[in-house]
Design a protein around this motif. Structure first.
Motif, PDB file in Angstrom:
ATOM      1  N   PRO A   1       0.893  -1.511   0.196  1.00 11.90           N
ATOM      2  CA  PRO A   1       0.183  -0.016   0.020  1.00 11.90           C
ATOM      3  C   PRO A   1       0.706   1.202  -0.112  1.00 11.90           C
ATOM      4  N   GLY A   2       0.290   2.325  -0.701  1.00 11.44           N
ATOM      5  CA  GLY A   2       1.408   3.590  -0.667  1.00 11.44           C
ATOM      6  C   GLY A   2       2.501   3.468  -1.720  1.00 11.44           C
ATOM      7  N   GLU A   3       2.892   2.256  -2.314  1.00 12.44           N
ATOM      8  CA  GLU A   3       3.849   2.128  -3.327  1.00 12.44           C
ATOM      9  C   GLU A   3       3.909   3.051  -4.474  1.00 12.44           C
ATOM     10  N   GLN A   4       2.748   3.584  -4.839  1.00  8.02           N
ATOM     11  CA  GLN A   4       2.700   4.365  -6.158  1.00  8.02           C
ATOM     12  C   GLN A   4       2.148   5.952  -5.777  1.00  8.02           C
ATOM     13  N   VAL A   5       2.888   6.437  -4.900  1.00  8.33           N
ATOM     14  CA  VAL A   5       2.667   7.890  -4.494  1.00  8.33           C
ATOM     15  C   VAL A   5       3.389   8.924  -5.433  1.00  8.33           C
ATOM     16  N   GLY A   6       4.231   8.498  -6.162  1.00  6.44           N
ATOM     17  CA  GLY A   6       5.024   9.225  -6.925  1.00  6.44           C
ATOM     18  C   GLY A   6       4.342  10.222  -7.857  1.00  6.44           C
ATOM     19  N   ILE A   7       3.464   9.677  -8.648  1.00  7.85           N
ATOM     20  CA  ILE A   7       2.387  10.661  -9.555  1.00  7.85           C
ATOM     21  C   ILE A   7       1.716  11.605  -8.617  1.00  7.85           C
ATOM     22  N   GLU A   8       1.184  11.201  -7.516  1.00  7.90           N
ATOM     23  CA  GLU A   8       0.379  12.328  -6.867  1.00  7.90           C
ATOM     24  C   GLU A   8       1.407  13.286  -6.288  1.00  7.90           C
ATOM     25  N   MET A   9       2.519  12.918  -5.757  1.00  5.53           N
ATOM     26  CA  MET A   9       3.588  13.813  -5.470  1.00  5.53           C
ATOM     27  C   MET A   9       3.920  14.900  -6.749  1.00  5.53           C
ATOM     28  N   MET A  10       4.114  14.204  -7.994  1.00  6.10           N
ATOM     29  CA  MET A  10       4.505  15.356  -9.046  1.00  6.10           C
ATOM     30  C   MET A  10       3.167  16.281  -9.389  1.00  6.10           C
ATOM     31  N   LYS A  11       2.152  15.539  -9.240  1.00  9.29           N
ATOM     32  CA  LYS A  11       0.704  16.441  -9.567  1.00  9.29           C
ATOM     33  C   LYS A  11       0.887  17.780  -8.345  1.00  9.29           C
ATOM     34  N   GLU A  12       0.791  17.446  -7.135  1.00  6.75           N
ATOM     35  CA  GLU A  12       1.164  18.309  -6.081  1.00  6.75           C
ATOM     36  C   GLU A  12       2.148  19.427  -6.108  1.00  6.75           C
ATOM     37  N   ARG A  13       3.386  19.035  -6.594  1.00 11.02           N
ATOM     38  CA  ARG A  13       4.571  19.950  -6.930  1.00 11.02           C
ATOM     39  C   ARG A  13       4.107  20.801  -8.011  1.00 11.02           C
ATOM     40  N   MET A  14       3.586  20.265  -9.220  1.00 10.01           N
ATOM     41  CA  MET A  14       2.957  21.190 -10.351  1.00 10.01           C
ATOM     42  C   MET A  14       2.103  22.139  -9.912  1.00 10.01           C
ATOM     43  N   LEU A  15       0.920  21.817  -8.932  1.00  7.10           N
ATOM     44  CA  LEU A  15       0.098  22.695  -8.733  1.00  7.10           C
ATOM     45  C   LEU A  15       0.483  23.740  -7.538  1.00  7.10           C
ATOM     46  N   ALA A  16       1.464  23.582  -6.925  1.00  4.79           N
ATOM     47  CA  ALA A  16       2.052  24.312  -5.964  1.00  4.79           C
ATOM     48  C   ALA A  16       2.759  25.330  -6.657  1.00  4.79           C
ATOM     49  N   ILE A  17       3.141  25.083  -7.904  1.00  2.00           N
ATOM     50  CA  ILE A  17       3.773  26.246  -8.784  1.00  2.00           C
ATOM     51  C   ILE A  17       3.044  26.890  -9.787  1.00  2.00           C
ATOM     52  N   GLY A  18       1.678  26.486  -9.808  1.00  2.00           N
ATOM     53  CA  GLY A  18       0.518  26.938 -10.785  1.00  2.00           C
ATOM     54  C   GLY A  18       0.473  26.177 -12.089  1.00  2.00           C
ATOM     55  N   GLY A  19       1.149  25.013 -12.040  1.00  2.00           N
ATOM     56  CA  GLY A  19       0.885  24.199 -13.111  1.00  2.00           C
ATOM     57  C   GLY A  19       0.122  22.957 -13.139  1.00  2.00           C
TER      58      GLY A  19
END
Length: 71
Positions: free
Chosen positions: A31-49
């Motif tokens: 469980p939780g092994e696939q968090v990388g995509i969500e982290m990338m999405k959060e980082r892009m949202l944080a910079i307005g992307g």
């Protein structure tokens, strides 16, 4: 990989020819092994992307990052 900067909009697209997301998800072991995509999405949202990740026809995955206001 393809990168463009047109009229203040920056886009980067990366594709592979692997097994795709759906086939990879079925092989996740913990469980939780696939968090990388969500982290990338959060980082892009944080910079307005934005970030989209999808399976491609015939196998593989496409990752597309977009942000406006880049000069």
């Amino acid at each position: 990989m393809k990168a463009d900067a047109i009229a203040g909009r920056w886009t980067m697209t990366i594709r592979d020819h692997g097994v795709g997301l759906e086939n990879h998800k079925s092989s996740a072991k913990l469980p939780g092994e696939q968090v990388g995509i969500e982290m990338m999405k959060e980082r892009m949202l944080a910079i307005g992307g934005s970030l989209t990740v999808r399976d491609t026809q015939g196998g593989g995955v496409q990752v597309r990052a977009e942000i406006e206001g880049i000069r």
